[in-house]
Design a protein around this motif. Structure first.
Motif, PDB file in Angstrom:
ATOM      1  N   TRP A 251      34.552  60.269 -15.967  1.00  8.21           N
ATOM      2  CA  TRP A 251      33.518  61.211 -15.516  1.00  8.21           C
ATOM      3  C   TRP A 251      32.236  60.513 -15.072  1.00  8.21           C
ATOM      4  O   TRP A 251      31.529  61.018 -14.198  1.00  8.21           O
ATOM      5  CB  TRP A 251      33.183  62.176 -16.650  1.00  8.21           C
ATOM      6  CG  TRP A 251      32.589  61.485 -17.852  1.00  8.21           C
ATOM      7  CD1 TRP A 251      33.279  60.898 -18.871  1.00  8.21           C
ATOM      8  CD2 TRP A 251      31.205  61.283 -18.119  1.00  8.21           C
ATOM      9  NE1 TRP A 251      32.408  60.338 -19.770  1.00  8.21           N
ATOM     10  CE2 TRP A 251      31.126  60.556 -19.345  1.00  8.21           C
ATOM     11  CE3 TRP A 251      30.028  61.637 -17.472  1.00  8.21           C
ATOM     12  CZ2 TRP A 251      29.913  60.182 -19.912  1.00  8.21           C
ATOM     13  CZ3 TRP A 251      28.820  61.266 -18.042  1.00  8.21           C
ATOM     14  CH2 TRP A 251      28.761  60.543 -19.246  1.00  8.21           C
ATOM     15  N   LYS A 255      30.486  59.887 -10.723  1.00 12.18           N
ATOM     16  CA  LYS A 255      29.347  60.722 -10.330  1.00 12.18           C
ATOM     17  C   LYS A 255      29.024  60.477  -8.850  1.00 12.18           C
ATOM     18  O   LYS A 255      29.255  59.378  -8.327  1.00 12.18           O
ATOM     19  CB  LYS A 255      28.134  60.406 -11.204  1.00 12.18           C
ATOM     20  CG  LYS A 255      28.221  61.036 -12.590  1.00 12.18           C
ATOM     21  CD  LYS A 255      27.017  60.678 -13.439  1.00 12.18           C
ATOM     22  CE  LYS A 255      27.091  61.396 -14.783  1.00 12.18           C
ATOM     23  NZ  LYS A 255      26.293  62.592 -14.846  1.00 12.18           N
ATOM     24  N   PHE A 258      26.859  57.412  -8.169  1.00  8.82           N
ATOM     25  CA  PHE A 258      26.979  56.378  -9.200  1.00  8.82           C
ATOM     26  C   PHE A 258      26.705  54.985  -8.641  1.00  8.82           C
ATOM     27  O   PHE A 258      27.278  54.564  -7.628  1.00  8.82           O
ATOM     28  CB  PHE A 258      28.368  56.392  -9.841  1.00  8.82           C
ATOM     29  CG  PHE A 258      28.468  55.390 -10.953  1.00  8.82           C
ATOM     30  CD1 PHE A 258      27.925  55.671 -12.194  1.00  8.82           C
ATOM     31  CD2 PHE A 258      29.038  54.147 -10.736  1.00  8.82           C
ATOM     32  CE1 PHE A 258      27.961  54.731 -13.208  1.00  8.82           C
ATOM     33  CE2 PHE A 258      29.090  53.206 -11.743  1.00  8.82           C
ATOM     34  CZ  PHE A 258      28.548  53.500 -12.986  1.00  8.82           C
ATOM     35  N   HIS A 281      22.840  62.064 -11.762  1.00 11.13           N
ATOM     36  CA  HIS A 281      23.913  61.909 -10.765  1.00 11.13           C
ATOM     37  C   HIS A 281      24.421  60.468 -10.698  1.00 11.13           C
ATOM     38  O   HIS A 281      25.165  60.114  -9.780  1.00 11.13           O
ATOM     39  CB  HIS A 281      23.418  62.335  -9.387  1.00 11.13           C
ATOM     40  CG  HIS A 281      23.160  63.811  -9.265  1.00 11.13           C
ATOM     41  ND1 HIS A 281      24.155  64.752  -9.403  1.00 11.13           N
ATOM     42  CD2 HIS A 281      22.020  64.516  -9.038  1.00 11.13           C
ATOM     43  CE1 HIS A 281      23.648  65.964  -9.257  1.00 11.13           C
ATOM     44  NE2 HIS A 281      22.355  65.849  -9.041  1.00 11.13           N
ATOM     45  N   GLY A 282      23.998  59.635 -11.669  1.00  3.24           N
ATOM     46  CA  GLY A 282      24.514  58.272 -11.744  1.00  3.24           C
ATOM     47  C   GLY A 282      23.736  57.229 -10.979  1.00  3.24           C
ATOM     48  O   GLY A 282      24.174  56.083 -10.877  1.00  3.24           O
TER      49      GLY A 282
END
Length: 541
Positions: A251, A255, A258, A281-282
């Motif tokens: 997970w 993102k 990411f 949102h990474g």
């Protein structure tokens, strides 16, 4: 009276020591108890792994920072040396609080016992604030449960320690977590093979776990010792029956942004909410201030307006930025007033961030636009002046020297008499460091987030144009036009003029890139990685 003695002449006790776990890397995993301890600390003892941005975010600016990473010759301190340093720091801050920051959880492979015993022997009171340990957090961020129907046991090992009976961990139904440096993990992988663990056992190797630099590789145990070489520290290895579940449960690394490095051309105070939204949102946000906020050249008009507030000359006060709230609050404090001076006034805030700054001051705004967070959005919801309902028709607007007259004109059209006063000046900030300017122009940033036209103009003015590979995200049409006028390609335009909507629009852009790469059967690369791969192809040709 000596600072080490009480008014009665008795010697003051040494500082209390709190051994505080900072978690595995993600600053959002810091516990509430850890945040409270940092805020109250007189001194903070930290080693080479603990992130200093955690200290900057939560500690008092006056707290002394004690480096426990290296001794004078540059050699890493031993546990015994760190214990002596903690005791000495506690004695140097009698009656205070010393926080000893430890990565992950203090009680897990951190030398807590030696340092705590040293405090106990010196008669120094201490407490332990547990932290989230990497042994459980990193597997969770890698999408790998430690237990499952096929798992009969979970073992956490530090391969660098001597005396481990590796044969006890050869059972294929057990999960083994290895913590340490790359050489430590090599040792562990080789030892498990020698102890009889199946060479085809899947191993997940995660470096920089729980941070936006996290990277996980899955391989078989037979090649793990070779694969782990060169990985960044800290590194963690997980092997066992649950590793294949990562394919479905990854997970964090999936993102939409990411690993993206996102440039935020705002002041530190203004950028904090953006950093949190990007992290969700990474992405990793990096702030490059483009403006400096300074007091007005003369305070005469502000002093006059404040007197008008106290004497009841205004019906409304409107705040169009966090800086305006800060300017009025600081002036109030300087002349001995507080939030009660605004009692009886109606208070408006241009958006959620400004409203939050008011609430932090103890003021609940009466009007916050439900739609567009801008001067235009504020005018759209501001009530018309009604002589029967409003005893006073004046509005006080403390604002920046470069503010437009959109709000003033709109309120006057509604029948209000507006007194707009310069509460602060915005001047172009000094250029960032040469290496930052080179990163901006060279394409090392994956995206840049522009929240106003001035951020575009000022960034280009002090640092140059972002590289063509950098994704440009703008908060509204006016900002987008300014970006295009400066030769930038606008990739993302927020459908509403608010920072949360802008960051969500950037995340949607990232999701679109991921879907396109999947459909084309290509490896998804960040914008900065695509720029580097293109440069390599050109160099080869």
């Amino acid at each position: 009276m000596s600072p080490t003695t009480t008014p009665t002449g008795r010697k003051r006790p040494a500082a209390r020591v709190a051994f505080v776990g900072t978690g595995p890397g993600d600053p959002r995993l810091l516990t509430l108890a850890a945040v409270e301890a940092l805020a109250a600390a007189d001194a903070i003892v930290t080693d080479q792994l603990t992130a200093l941005d955690v200290v900057r975010s939560h500690a008092c600016p006056d707290a002394e920072i004690v480096d426990a990473s290296h001794g004078t010759p540059g050699q890493a301190l031993t546990h015994a040396s760190r214990a002596k340093l903690v005791v000495a720091t506690a004695k140097a801050h009698p009656g205070g609080l010393v926080v000893r920051l430890m990565d992950g959880d203090p009680a897990t492979f951190n030398g807590l016992a030696e340092e705590a015993i040293a405090c106990q022997k010196a008669g120094i009171a201490f407490e332990i604030v547990p932290g989230v340990t990497a042994a459980t957090a990193v597997p969770a961020y890698a999408g790998i449960p430690l237990t499952g129907a096929a798992v009969t046991g979970v073992h956490v090992l530090a391969p660098g320690q001597s005396g481990i009976e590796w044969a006890a961990y050869a059972d294929p139904a057990t999960t083994v977590v290895l913590l340490g440096t790359a050489p430590d993990l090599e040792t562990g992988a080789q030892a498990l093979l020698a102890a009889g663990r199946d060479p085809k056992t899947l191993v997940a190797l995660t470096e920089h776990g729980t941070t936006t630099r996290q990277r996980t590789q899955v391989c078989e145990l037979r090649v793990a010792a070779r694969t782990v070489a060169g990985l960044g520290f800290p590194t963690l290895a997980i092997l066992g029956p649950t590793v294949p579940m990562r394919e479905h449960l990854s997970w964090f690394e999936s993102k939409p942004l990411f690993g993206w490095r996102v440039l935020i051309p705002r002041t530190m105070d203004q950028a904090q909410p953006v950093l949190g939204l990007l992290a969700g949102h990474g992405a990793h946000g990096e702030i490059v201030p483009t403006i400096s906020v300074e007091p007005p050249r003369t305070r005469h008009q502000m002093d006059k307006a404040i007197r008008g507030l106290v004497t009841g000359s205004y019906e409304w006060i409107g705040f169009t930025s966090v800086n305006a709230v800060k300017a009025v609050r600081e002036l109030f404090e300087e002349i001995g007033l507080d939030a009660r001076a605004l009692a009886g006034l109606k208070v408006a805030a241009v958006g959620g961030v400004t409203a939050e700054a008011l609430r932090a001051w103890g003021i609940r705004p009466d009007l916050v636009p439900s739609g567009e967070a801008s001067a235009r959005g504020l005018v759209a919801e501001w009530p018309e002046y009604d002589a029967d309902l409003d005893p006073i028709n004046k509005v006080f607007l403390p604002r920046a020297d470069i503010a437009t007259d959109t709000l003033v004109a709109g309120l006057e059209d509604l029948g209000w008499s507006v007194e707009a006063v310069t509460a602060y000046r915005t001047v172009r900030a000094a250029p960032p460091k040469p290496e930052v300017r080179e990163s901006i122009k060279g394409g090392d940033f994956d995206a840049v987030v522009f929240t106003s036209s001035s951020t575009v103009r000022n960034l280009v003015g002090i640092a140059g144009k972002p590289h063509a590979s950098t994704i440009v995200a703008c908060i509204g049409p006016a900002t987008a036009k300014t970006a295009e006028d400066h030769g930038l390609r606008v990739d993302v335009l927020a459908p509403e003029a608010s920072v949360p909507v802008l960051i969500e629009a950037l995340a949607d852009f990232g999701r679109g890139r991921a879907a396109a790469a999947l459909e084309a059967g290509e490896v998804l690369r960040r914008p900065s990685e695509k720029r580097r791969s293109t440069a390599r192809r050109r160099a080869r040709s």
